[in-house]
Scaffold this active site. Sequence first.
Site, PDB file in Angstrom:
ATOM      1  N   TYR A 249      -1.921  -0.316  11.003  1.00 46.03           N
ATOM      2  CA  TYR A 249      -2.051  -0.993   9.696  1.00 46.03           C
ATOM      3  C   TYR A 249      -0.845  -0.689   8.817  1.00 46.03           C
ATOM      4  CZ  TYR A 249      -3.291  -1.534   4.772  1.00 46.03           C
ATOM      5  OH  TYR A 249      -3.263  -1.849   3.434  1.00 46.03           O
TER       6      TYR A 249
ATOM      7  N   THR B 114       0.814  -1.212   0.000  1.00 40.08           N
ATOM      8  CA  THR B 114       0.000   0.000   0.000  1.00 40.08           C
ATOM      9  C   THR B 114       0.851   1.267   0.000  1.00 40.08           C
ATOM     10  OG1 THR B 114      -1.537   1.261   1.389  1.00 40.08           O
ATOM     11  CG2 THR B 114      -0.069  -0.230   2.549  1.00 40.08           C
ATOM     12  N   ASP B 115       0.262   2.362  -0.474  1.00 38.72           N
ATOM     13  CA  ASP B 115       0.957   3.657  -0.416  1.00 38.72           C
ATOM     14  C   ASP B 115       1.021   4.198   1.013  1.00 38.72           C
ATOM     15  OD1 ASP B 115      -1.714   4.326  -0.096  1.00 38.72           O
ATOM     16  OD2 ASP B 115      -1.753   5.851  -1.666  1.00 38.72           O
ATOM     17  N   GLU B 116       0.235   3.605   1.937  1.00 41.40           N
ATOM     18  CA  GLU B 116       0.197   4.143   3.305  1.00 41.40           C
ATOM     19  C   GLU B 116       1.535   3.979   4.026  1.00 41.40           C
ATOM     20  OE1 GLU B 116      -3.269   3.518   5.641  1.00 41.40           O
ATOM     21  OE2 GLU B 116      -4.605   3.722   3.931  1.00 41.40           O
TER      22      GLU B 116
HETATM   23  P1  NAD Z   1      -9.660  -7.326   2.134  1.00 39.29           P
HETATM   24  O1  NAD Z   1      -9.701  -7.036   3.608  1.00 39.29           O
HETATM   25  O2  NAD Z   1     -10.865  -7.071   1.313  1.00 39.29           O
HETATM   26  O3  NAD Z   1      -9.262  -8.857   1.911  1.00 39.29           O
HETATM   27  C1  NAD Z   1      -8.269  -9.495   2.665  1.00 39.29           C
HETATM   28  C2  NAD Z   1      -8.403 -10.995   2.431  1.00 39.29           C
HETATM   29  O4  NAD Z   1      -7.356 -11.642   3.168  1.00 39.29           O
HETATM   30  C3  NAD Z   1      -9.730 -11.584   2.950  1.00 39.29           C
HETATM   31  O5  NAD Z   1     -10.278 -12.461   1.984  1.00 39.29           O
HETATM   32  C4  NAD Z   1      -9.332 -12.327   4.203  1.00 39.29           C
HETATM   33  O6  NAD Z   1     -10.167 -13.443   4.485  1.00 39.29           O
HETATM   34  C5  NAD Z   1      -7.908 -12.750   3.886  1.00 39.29           C
HETATM   35  N1  NAD Z   1      -7.106 -12.967   5.093  1.00 39.29           N
HETATM   36  C6  NAD Z   1      -6.989 -12.124   6.157  1.00 39.29           C
HETATM   37  N2  NAD Z   1      -6.201 -12.683   7.092  1.00 39.29           N
HETATM   38  C7  NAD Z   1      -5.790 -13.887   6.599  1.00 39.29           C
HETATM   39  C8  NAD Z   1      -4.947 -14.905   7.101  1.00 39.29           C
HETATM   40  N3  NAD Z   1      -4.390 -14.807   8.317  1.00 39.29           N
HETATM   41  N4  NAD Z   1      -4.730 -15.997   6.335  1.00 39.29           N
HETATM   42  C9  NAD Z   1      -5.291 -16.099   5.104  1.00 39.29           C
HETATM   43  N5  NAD Z   1      -6.127 -15.174   4.589  1.00 39.29           N
HETATM   44  C10 NAD Z   1      -6.362 -14.066   5.329  1.00 39.29           C
HETATM   45  O7  NAD Z   1      -8.388  -6.530   1.600  1.00 39.29           O
HETATM   46  P2  NAD Z   1      -8.191  -5.769   0.208  1.00 39.29           P
HETATM   47  O8  NAD Z   1      -8.705  -4.390   0.351  1.00 39.29           O
HETATM   48  O9  NAD Z   1      -8.653  -6.634  -0.887  1.00 39.29           O
HETATM   49  O10 NAD Z   1      -6.580  -5.680   0.193  1.00 39.29           O
HETATM   50  C11 NAD Z   1      -5.812  -6.744  -0.343  1.00 39.29           C
HETATM   51  C12 NAD Z   1      -4.346  -6.397  -0.216  1.00 39.29           C
HETATM   52  O11 NAD Z   1      -4.071  -5.203  -0.944  1.00 39.29           O
HETATM   53  C13 NAD Z   1      -3.883  -6.125   1.214  1.00 39.29           C
HETATM   54  O12 NAD Z   1      -2.598  -6.656   1.364  1.00 39.29           O
HETATM   55  C14 NAD Z   1      -3.863  -4.607   1.318  1.00 39.29           C
HETATM   56  O13 NAD Z   1      -2.901  -4.183   2.256  1.00 39.29           O
HETATM   57  C15 NAD Z   1      -3.473  -4.226  -0.098  1.00 39.29           C
HETATM   58  N6  NAD Z   1      -3.960  -2.910  -0.564  1.00 39.29           N
HETATM   59  C16 NAD Z   1      -5.280  -2.578  -0.444  1.00 39.29           C
HETATM   60  C17 NAD Z   1      -5.726  -1.359  -0.969  1.00 39.29           C
HETATM   61  C18 NAD Z   1      -7.184  -0.951  -0.909  1.00 39.29           C
HETATM   62  O14 NAD Z   1      -7.509   0.178  -1.292  1.00 39.29           O
HETATM   63  N7  NAD Z   1      -8.107  -1.801  -0.465  1.00 39.29           N
HETATM   64  C19 NAD Z   1      -4.813  -0.496  -1.592  1.00 39.29           C
HETATM   65  C20 NAD Z   1      -3.464  -0.875  -1.658  1.00 39.29           C
HETATM   66  C21 NAD Z   1      -3.054  -2.092  -1.168  1.00 39.29           C
HETATM   67  O1  DAU Z   2      -4.219   3.970   0.432  1.00 38.82           O
HETATM   68  C1  DAU Z   2      -4.435   2.586   0.350  1.00 38.82           C
HETATM   69  C2  DAU Z   2      -5.266   2.115   1.518  1.00 38.82           C
HETATM   70  O2  DAU Z   2      -6.606   2.558   1.281  1.00 38.82           O
HETATM   71  C3  DAU Z   2      -5.230   0.609   1.711  1.00 38.82           C
HETATM   72  O3  DAU Z   2      -3.929   0.208   2.016  1.00 38.82           O
HETATM   73  C4  DAU Z   2      -6.196   0.178   2.826  1.00 38.82           C
HETATM   74  O4  DAU Z   2      -6.218  -1.234   2.922  1.00 38.82           O
HETATM   75  C5  DAU Z   2      -7.584   0.677   2.476  1.00 38.82           C
HETATM   76  O5  DAU Z   2      -8.491   0.355   3.507  1.00 38.82           O
HETATM   77  C6  DAU Z   2      -7.563   2.188   2.239  1.00 38.82           C
HETATM   78  O6  DAU Z   2      -7.296   2.884   3.484  1.00 38.82           O
HETATM   79  P1  DAU Z   2      -8.074   4.237   3.888  1.00 38.82           P
HETATM   80  O7  DAU Z   2      -8.006   4.385   5.343  1.00 38.82           O
HETATM   81  O8  DAU Z   2      -7.624   5.363   3.043  1.00 38.82           O
HETATM   82  O9  DAU Z   2      -9.578   3.827   3.396  1.00 38.82           O
HETATM   83  P2  DAU Z   2     -11.006   4.056   4.064  1.00 38.82           P
HETATM   84  O10 DAU Z   2     -12.020   3.685   3.034  1.00 38.82           O
HETATM   85  O11 DAU Z   2     -11.106   3.418   5.408  1.00 38.82           O
HETATM   86  O12 DAU Z   2     -11.046   5.632   4.275  1.00 38.82           O
HETATM   87  C7  DAU Z   2     -10.911   6.524   3.173  1.00 38.82           C
HETATM   88  C8  DAU Z   2     -10.939   7.939   3.726  1.00 38.82           C
HETATM   89  O13 DAU Z   2     -12.272   8.230   4.190  1.00 38.82           O
HETATM   90  C9  DAU Z   2     -10.037   8.167   4.910  1.00 38.82           C
HETATM   91  O14 DAU Z   2      -9.520   9.484   4.851  1.00 38.82           O
HETATM   92  C10 DAU Z   2     -10.962   8.009   6.133  1.00 38.82           C
HETATM   93  C11 DAU Z   2     -12.290   8.532   5.599  1.00 38.82           C
HETATM   94  N1  DAU Z   2     -13.508   7.886   6.130  1.00 38.82           N
HETATM   95  C12 DAU Z   2     -13.565   6.537   6.164  1.00 38.82           C
HETATM   96  C13 DAU Z   2     -14.704   5.892   6.626  1.00 38.82           C
HETATM   97  C14 DAU Z   2     -14.784   4.373   6.679  1.00 38.82           C
HETATM   98  C15 DAU Z   2     -14.575   8.677   6.528  1.00 38.82           C
HETATM   99  O15 DAU Z   2     -14.521   9.916   6.473  1.00 38.82           O
HETATM  100  N2  DAU Z   2     -15.711   8.046   6.967  1.00 38.82           N
HETATM  101  C16 DAU Z   2     -15.815   6.682   7.047  1.00 38.82           C
HETATM  102  O16 DAU Z   2     -16.863   6.171   7.488  1.00 38.82           O
END
Ligand code: NAD
Ligand code: DAU
Length: 354
Positions: free
Chosen positions: A160, A135-137
């Site tokens: 995280y 992730t970019d975080e």
């Molecule tokens: P998600 O939470 O939707 O899915 C995570 C999956 O991992 C689930 O299916 C869960 O059951 C599985 N999992 C969790 N713990 C586990 C374990 N101990 N063993 C096996 N499986 C397990 O997550 P996502 O949003 O699809 O993110 C996927 C990946 O991409 C993550 O590594 C996250 O850090 C990264 N990522 C997410 C975003 C985003 O915007 N969602 C952006 C950049 C990177």
């Molecule tokens: O940048 C990549 C990341 O983006 C991933 O690595 C994470 O897995 C993914 O969950 C996401 O993280 P964020 O914290 O940015 O996503 P989230 O959807 O939780 O929140 C997006 C923005 O909105 C953040 O600034 C917090 C705000 N927010 C979030 C929720 C859930 C609100 O204002 N209200 C809300 O209810």
Amino acid sequence: MNTPAKKIIITGGAGFIGSHVVRRFVTNYPDYQIINLDKLTYAGNLANLKDIEHLPNYRFVKGDIVDIAFINSLFEQEKPDAVIHLAAESHVDRSITNPLEFVMTNVVGTVNLLNAAKNLWKGNYENKRFYHVSTDEVYGTLGETDMFREDTAYDPHSPYSASKAGSDHFVRAYHDTYGLNTVISNCSNNYGSYHFPEKLIPLAIHNITQNKPVPVYGKGENVRDWLWVEDHARAIDVIFHKAAAGTTYNIGGHNEWKNIDLIHLLCNILDRKLGREQGESAKLITYVTDRAGHDLRYAIDATKLKNELGWEPSITFEEGLEKTVEWYLANQKWLDDVTSGHYQDYYKEQYADR
Ligand code: NAD
Ligand code: DAU
């Protein structure tokens, strides 16, 4: 990798992004065997893969990446050529209440996979690959200007992002120390279908359609850089096949939005689609206490990926958001099952014998 890997373990394939990656690999590469390894936590939902689960090159294995004995025996038994690692605890708010779970899955789970791959491949990394999806975080937060580049120093703020930064460091350490063929990509915020409604966009769509308050943290001034999930899956495909060992790529679509502006845009789209008066949905916006340690701004510079591997986003945010809203409106049952908890029954019905 020059020769296609034949057997790939994709971890976290039942989650949001993982399900799109699994679907892309299973359908685009019929010669590959894809094993979806997932623990099915609250975020894992096999209904995300209903359309492809019957395909002969797809298999699901339920398991926990933290369970070292299970992971070692799975690798010995399956002898995968590659791993695409997405399994993680992914929600920042949950990491604030339960950091240890994030250390276990994101750090310990990643090291277990790295070890299993190292022990299986025993220094012979030709046509082998360990791809870590990150992730970019990990880069922390930006002011008004500047962007995250691959050489930006790590500066994570939430449990995280600290756990993802830790896992990235271990992946690099396994490349530098043991020569493991690793690749890392760091992506910005994804949106699209099958997104769990604890995250901002699906939560807002759900609450607006249900006439419930839409919580905006703080003043809604935080900026996120949004990318359509299918473009992320395509970037992973390109990087998996073309990147050199030990490299890192940032993935993003140059698409920054303040949270409050994004919520207003969603409200306008839903007013139109639900036949409401313009401005009606926006009345649901509710300002709530800010997230602790809330990063102000993320913005990805994806120039390296474009210049070296030719990847660019395929659609604009306006197109992607419109498609996404339409998907949620057309898949109300998926959303209802997730919000009611019924989605977990699907595993029991479909995989009762496993
Ligand atoms: P998600 O939470 O939707 O899915 C995570 C999956 O991992 C689930 O299916 C869960 O059951 C599985 N999992 C969790 N713990 C586990 C374990 N101990 N063993 C096996 N499986 C397990 O997550 P996502 O949003 O699809 O993110 C996927 C990946 O991409 C993550 O590594 C996250 O850090 C990264 N990522 C997410 C975003 C985003 O915007 N969602 C952006 C950049 C990177
Ligand atoms: O940048 C990549 C990341 O983006 C991933 O690595 C994470 O897995 C993914 O969950 C996401 O993280 P964020 O914290 O940015 O996503 P989230 O959807 O939780 O929140 C997006 C923005 O909105 C953040 O600034 C917090 C705000 N927010 C979030 C929720 C859930 C609100 O204002 N209200 C809300 O209810």
